[in-house]
Scaffold this motif. Structure first.
Motif, PDB file in Angstrom:
ATOM      1  N   GLY A  11       0.832  -1.202   0.000  1.00 52.52           N
ATOM      2  CA  GLY A  11       0.000   0.000   0.000  1.00 52.52           C
ATOM      3  C   GLY A  11       0.860   1.241   0.000  1.00 52.52           C
ATOM      4  N   ALA A  12       0.677   2.086  -1.018  1.00 53.45           N
ATOM      5  CA  ALA A  12       1.508   3.287  -1.160  1.00 53.45           C
ATOM      6  C   ALA A  12       0.747   4.558  -0.807  1.00 53.45           C
ATOM      7  CB  ALA A  12       2.039   3.383  -2.595  1.00 53.45           C
ATOM      8  N   GLY A  13      -0.329   4.407  -0.029  1.00 54.20           N
ATOM      9  CA  GLY A  13      -1.090   5.572   0.407  1.00 54.20           C
ATOM     10  C   GLY A  13      -0.396   6.307   1.533  1.00 54.20           C
ATOM     11  N   LEU A  14      -1.157   7.126   2.258  1.00 61.19           N
ATOM     12  CA  LEU A  14      -0.589   7.946   3.339  1.00 61.19           C
ATOM     13  C   LEU A  14       0.216   7.127   4.329  1.00 61.19           C
ATOM     14  CD1 LEU A  14      -3.414  10.464   4.341  1.00 61.19           C
ATOM     15  CD2 LEU A  14      -1.137  11.015   3.483  1.00 61.19           C
ATOM     16  N   MET A  15      -0.365   6.016   4.805  1.00 57.48           N
ATOM     17  CA  MET A  15       0.306   5.222   5.826  1.00 57.48           C
ATOM     18  C   MET A  15       1.473   4.431   5.236  1.00 57.48           C
ATOM     19  SD  MET A  15      -1.338   6.248   8.366  1.00 57.48           S
ATOM     20  CE  MET A  15      -0.527   5.245   9.606  1.00 57.48           C
ATOM     21  N   GLY A  16       1.254   3.805   4.091  1.00 58.59           N
ATOM     22  CA  GLY A  16       2.311   3.001   3.482  1.00 58.59           C
ATOM     23  C   GLY A  16       3.541   3.809   3.123  1.00 58.59           C
ATOM     24  N   ASN A  17       3.328   4.994   2.523  1.00 56.67           N
ATOM     25  CA  ASN A  17       4.510   5.785   2.154  1.00 56.67           C
ATOM     26  C   ASN A  17       5.207   6.341   3.392  1.00 56.67           C
ATOM     27  OD1 ASN A  17       4.123   8.785   2.489  1.00 56.67           O
ATOM     28  ND2 ASN A  17       2.395   8.475   1.108  1.00 56.67           N
ATOM     29  N   GLY A  18       4.433   6.601   4.452  1.00 54.47           N
ATOM     30  CA  GLY A  18       5.041   7.056   5.710  1.00 54.47           C
ATOM     31  C   GLY A  18       5.882   5.980   6.368  1.00 54.47           C
ATOM     32  N   ILE A  19       5.387   4.735   6.348  1.00 55.07           N
ATOM     33  CA  ILE A  19       6.137   3.613   6.926  1.00 55.07           C
ATOM     34  C   ILE A  19       7.423   3.375   6.130  1.00 55.07           C
ATOM     35  CG2 ILE A  19       6.085   1.122   7.387  1.00 55.07           C
ATOM     36  CD1 ILE A  19       2.986   1.489   7.820  1.00 55.07           C
ATOM     37  N   ALA A  20       7.314   3.405   4.791  1.00 53.37           N
ATOM     38  CA  ALA A  20       8.498   3.241   3.947  1.00 53.37           C
ATOM     39  C   ALA A  20       9.514   4.347   4.220  1.00 53.37           C
ATOM     40  CB  ALA A  20       8.086   3.244   2.475  1.00 53.37           C
ATOM     41  N   ALA A  90      -0.534  -2.181   4.726  1.00 54.80           N
ATOM     42  CA  ALA A  90      -1.046  -0.846   5.056  1.00 54.80           C
ATOM     43  C   ALA A  90      -2.106  -0.437   4.046  1.00 54.80           C
ATOM     44  CB  ALA A  90       0.098   0.169   5.087  1.00 54.80           C
ATOM     45  N   ALA A  91      -3.002  -1.372   3.738  1.00 58.14           N
ATOM     46  CA  ALA A  91      -4.079  -1.115   2.776  1.00 58.14           C
ATOM     47  C   ALA A  91      -5.266  -0.469   3.484  1.00 58.14           C
ATOM     48  CB  ALA A  91      -4.492  -2.418   2.099  1.00 58.14           C
ATOM     49  N   THR A  92      -6.322  -0.213   2.725  1.00 58.06           N
ATOM     50  CA  THR A  92      -7.514   0.433   3.268  1.00 58.06           C
ATOM     51  C   THR A  92      -8.123  -0.376   4.409  1.00 58.06           C
ATOM     52  OG1 THR A  92      -9.625   1.416   2.611  1.00 58.06           O
ATOM     53  CG2 THR A  92      -9.066  -0.682   1.591  1.00 58.06           C
ATOM     54  N   GLU A  93      -8.859   0.296   5.300  1.00 57.88           N
ATOM     55  CA  GLU A  93      -9.402  -0.340   6.504  1.00 57.88           C
ATOM     56  C   GLU A  93     -10.664  -1.141   6.172  1.00 57.88           C
ATOM     57  OE1 GLU A  93      -8.937  -0.824  10.802  1.00 57.88           O
ATOM     58  OE2 GLU A  93      -7.709  -0.623   9.020  1.00 57.88           O
ATOM     59  N   ASN A  94     -10.422  -2.262   5.474  1.00 58.78           N
ATOM     60  CA  ASN A  94     -11.513  -3.130   5.027  1.00 58.78           C
ATOM     61  C   ASN A  94     -11.031  -4.573   5.181  1.00 58.78           C
ATOM     62  OD1 ASN A  94     -12.827  -4.898   2.935  1.00 58.78           O
ATOM     63  ND2 ASN A  94     -14.051  -3.055   2.596  1.00 58.78           N
ATOM     64  N   GLU A  95     -11.726  -5.330   6.027  1.00 52.74           N
ATOM     65  CA  GLU A  95     -11.256  -6.675   6.371  1.00 52.74           C
ATOM     66  C   GLU A  95     -11.196  -7.598   5.162  1.00 52.74           C
ATOM     67  OE1 GLU A  95     -12.229 -10.264   9.554  1.00 52.74           O
ATOM     68  OE2 GLU A  95     -13.128  -8.275   9.820  1.00 52.74           O
ATOM     69  N   ALA A  96     -12.194  -7.543   4.304  1.00 50.37           N
ATOM     70  CA  ALA A  96     -12.224  -8.423   3.121  1.00 50.37           C
ATOM     71  C   ALA A  96     -11.042  -8.135   2.198  1.00 50.37           C
ATOM     72  CB  ALA A  96     -13.542  -8.255   2.381  1.00 50.37           C
ATOM     73  N   ILE A 115       4.384 -11.309   9.204  1.00 51.75           N
ATOM     74  CA  ILE A 115       3.385 -10.408   8.598  1.00 51.75           C
ATOM     75  C   ILE A 115       2.831  -9.517   9.703  1.00 51.75           C
ATOM     76  CG2 ILE A 115       1.228 -10.214   7.310  1.00 51.75           C
ATOM     77  CD1 ILE A 115       1.619 -13.085   6.341  1.00 51.75           C
ATOM     78  N   ALA A 116       2.722  -8.224   9.413  1.00 54.93           N
ATOM     79  CA  ALA A 116       2.087  -7.281  10.333  1.00 54.93           C
ATOM     80  C   ALA A 116       0.992  -6.538   9.581  1.00 54.93           C
ATOM     81  CB  ALA A 116       3.108  -6.293  10.897  1.00 54.93           C
ATOM     82  N   SER A 117      -0.050  -6.173  10.297  1.00 52.74           N
ATOM     83  CA  SER A 117      -1.098  -5.329   9.709  1.00 52.74           C
ATOM     84  C   SER A 117      -1.094  -3.983  10.419  1.00 52.74           C
ATOM     85  CB  SER A 117      -2.477  -5.975   9.859  1.00 52.74           C
ATOM     86  OG  SER A 117      -3.470  -5.089   9.351  1.00 52.74           O
ATOM     87  N   ASN A 118      -1.204  -2.928   9.628  1.00 50.56           N
ATOM     88  CA  ASN A 118      -1.311  -1.575  10.179  1.00 50.56           C
ATOM     89  C   ASN A 118      -2.770  -1.201  10.463  1.00 50.56           C
ATOM     90  OD1 ASN A 118      -0.230   1.159  10.771  1.00 50.56           O
ATOM     91  ND2 ASN A 118      -1.374   1.747   8.952  1.00 50.56           N
ATOM     92  N   THR A 119      -3.652  -2.201  10.558  1.00 48.21           N
ATOM     93  CA  THR A 119      -5.058  -1.918  10.851  1.00 48.21           C
ATOM     94  C   THR A 119      -5.200  -1.050  12.102  1.00 48.21           C
ATOM     95  OG1 THR A 119      -7.210  -2.880  11.351  1.00 48.21           O
ATOM     96  CG2 THR A 119      -5.300  -4.093  12.133  1.00 48.21           C
ATOM     97  N   SER A 120      -6.180  -0.153  12.058  1.00 51.75           N
ATOM     98  CA  SER A 120      -6.435   0.719  13.209  1.00 51.75           C
ATOM     99  C   SER A 120      -7.562   0.196  14.086  1.00 51.75           C
ATOM    100  CB  SER A 120      -6.777   2.134  12.722  1.00 51.75           C
ATOM    101  OG  SER A 120      -7.852   2.092  11.803  1.00 51.75           O
ATOM    102  N   SER A 121      -8.182  -0.946  13.705  1.00 55.84           N
ATOM    103  CA  SER A 121      -9.337  -1.387  14.490  1.00 55.84           C
ATOM    104  C   SER A 121      -9.677  -2.870  14.375  1.00 55.84           C
ATOM    105  CB  SER A 121     -10.577  -0.582  14.087  1.00 55.84           C
ATOM    106  OG  SER A 121     -10.890  -0.799  12.714  1.00 55.84           O
ATOM    107  N   ILE A 122      -9.326  -3.532  13.275  1.00 59.28           N
ATOM    108  CA  ILE A 122      -9.786  -4.912  13.018  1.00 59.28           C
ATOM    109  C   ILE A 122      -9.009  -5.902  13.884  1.00 59.28           C
ATOM    110  CG2 ILE A 122     -10.077  -6.685  11.241  1.00 59.28           C
ATOM    111  CD1 ILE A 122     -10.117  -4.320   9.181  1.00 59.28           C
TER     112      ILE A 122
END
Length: 292
Positions: A11-20, A90-96, A115-122
Motif C-alpha cells: 500500500g503506497a497511500g498515506l500510511m504506506g509511504n510514511g512507513i516506507a 497498510a491497505a484500506t481499513e476493510n477486512e475483506a 506479517i504485520a497489519s497496520n489496521t487501526s481497528s480490526i
C-alpha cells in the motif's frame, strides 16, 4: 528472527509511504508494493518532499534524502517480498480487502517471514487466522503522519508468539518510535478512546449543540487540544473514522459506539475530509470554510 533486515510494505497511500519513509531513513531496505503504478509514483514524490522538508529544518543530515530514497524499491509485483523478513500491510481499513491481500502475499513469502497489519481497528487474531502463520502475525499500528507521530501500537493476536512481538518492537524502536502494547480488542487503545469522542462531536453538530467553528474552538480553547475534533476527523478521513466506529459497534455490541448518521451521510456523499477536498471543512478555500 533476531532482526528485520529487509522490510516489505503493501500500500503506497498515506500510511504506506510514511512507513516506507521512516524505515528507509533508519537504514532499512524497503520493497514498496501497490497495485496502482500512479500511487507508487505519487508516494515516492511525497517521500522525497517530506525528506527534503526534514533536511531543510535540520532534523535529518544533509544528503540523507538521496540515501533514504535509494533504499526504497517500488513495484506492483508481490514477488518483491521474496527476501523480506517482515511485510507490513497498510491497505484500506476493510477486512475483506486485507484478507484478499494476504492470500496473494503468502505464496511469495519465505516460511519464516513475519506479517504485520497496520489496521487501526480490526481484530488481529481474526486477520492472523486467515493466513498460514498466525504465530508470526501481529498488529503494528502506526499513526498519521508517520514521520512525525512517535507512537506505534503493537497488538498481539491470540496465536502470536513472543519472537514476533520482540522483532516488530525492535523494528519500531529502530525507526525512532515509542511502542505501546495493546490487547486485541476492537480499535485497540488510542482509537477505542479517540473515535467515540470524534463521533460525539459529530452528534453535537448534527443536533445543533454548536456549529463546526464552535465545536472545534471549544475543544481547542477549553480542553487545550491542538486540533478540534471535526478538523481532526477530516484529517483522519471520515471513511476511516466510520469504519473504525462500525468495528467498535459490531465487535463490542454497545450502542454508545453507533456511528453518527451525519457521519454516514458525509461518507455517502464522498465528503471524506482533507483527502477528498471536502468534509466538515471545504479545503478549496484558504482558510478552509465550514460546510455546516
Amino acid at each position: 528472527m533476531a532482526e528485520v533486515r529487509k522490510l516489505g510494505v503493501i500500500g503506497a497511500g498515506l500510511m504506506g509511504n510514511g512507513i516506507a519513509h521512516v524505515a528507509a531513513l533508519a537504514g532499512i531496505p524497503v520493497a514498496l508494493v501497490d497495485v496502482n503504478p500512479a500511487a507508487l509514483e505519487k508516494a515516492l514524490g511525497t517521500i522525497g518532499k517530506n525528506l527534503e522538508r526534514q533536511a531543510s529544518k535540520g532534523t535529518i543530515p544533509a544528503g540523507t534524502k538521496d540515501e533514504a530514497l535509494g533504499r526504497i524499491t517500488a513495484g506492483t509485483d508481490y514477488a518483491a517480498f521474496a527476501d523480506c523478513d517482515l511485510v507490513i500491510e497498510a491497505a484500506t481499513e476493510n477486512e475483506a480487502i486485507k484478507k484478499k491481500i494476504f492470500e496473494s502475499l503468502i505464496p511469495n513469502l519465505r516460511a519464516d517471514a513475519l506479517i504485520a497489519s497496520n489496521t487501526s481497528s480490526i481484530p488481529i487474531t481474526r486477520l492472523g487466522a486467515a493466513t498460514d502463520r498466525p504465530h508470526r502475525f501481529v498488529g503494528m499500528h502506526f499513526f498519521n503522519p508517520v514521520p512525525m507521530m512517535k507512537l506505534v501500537e503493537v497488538i498481539r493476536g491470540l496465536a502470536t508468539d513472543d519472537a514476533t512481538v520482540a522483532a516488530v518492537t525492535a523494528l519500531a524502536q529502530r525507526m525512532g518510535k515509542e511502542v505501546v502494547a495493546a490487547a486485541d480488542y476492537p480499535a485497540f487503545v488510542v482509537n477505542r478512546i479517540l473515535c467515540p469522542m470524534l463521533n460525539e462531536a459529530i452528534f453535537a453538530l448534527m443536533e445543533g449543540v454548536g456549529d463546526v467553528r464552535a465545536i472545534d474552538a471549544g475543544m481547542k480553547l477549553g480542553a487545550n487540544h491542538p486540533m478540534g475534533p471535526l478538523e481532526l476527523s477530516d484529517f483522519v478521513g471520515l471513511d476511516t473514522l466510520y469504519s473504525v466506529l462500525k468495528v467498535l459497534h459490531e465487535g463490542l455490541g454497545d450502542p454508545k459506539y453507533r456511528p453518527c448518521p451525519l457521519l454516514a451521510k458525509y461518507v455517502e456523499a464522498g465528503w471524506l475530509g482533507r483527502k477528498s477536498g471536502k468534509g466538515f471543512y471545504d479545503y478549496s478555500t484558504t482558510p478552509p470554510t465550514p460546510t455546516r
